[in-house]
Design a protein around this motif. Structure first.
Motif: not given
Length: 65
Positions: A8-11, A31-33, A41-46
């Motif tokens: 469910n995560c990604g581009r 690190d906290e972020f 269940g998320k990514t920083a990029s998205v």
């Protein structure tokens, strides 16, 4: 043939990554972020990409008024 698990995560679908943005922050903040994102269940990029798109949308509206 590979057996890739759908995530469910990604581009977002239909979006091709063509550029990068690099930021500098304190390691503890990063690190906290990253921990918070991982727990959700998320990514920083998205997430950052969504924030950038919202920023553009909101600022374009302000300029047009």
């Amino acid at each position: 043939m590979t057996n890739k698990k759908k995530s469910n995560c990604g581009r977002p679908a239909g979006r091709i990554k063509t550029a990068k943005i690099e930021i500098s922050i304190e390691p503890a903040v990063k690190d906290e972020f990253m921990t918070l994102l991982r727990n959700q269940g998320k990514t920083a990029s998205v997430e950052i990409g969504l924030w950038i798109r919202d920023y553009i949308k909101n600022n374009k509206l302000e300029e047009e008024e």
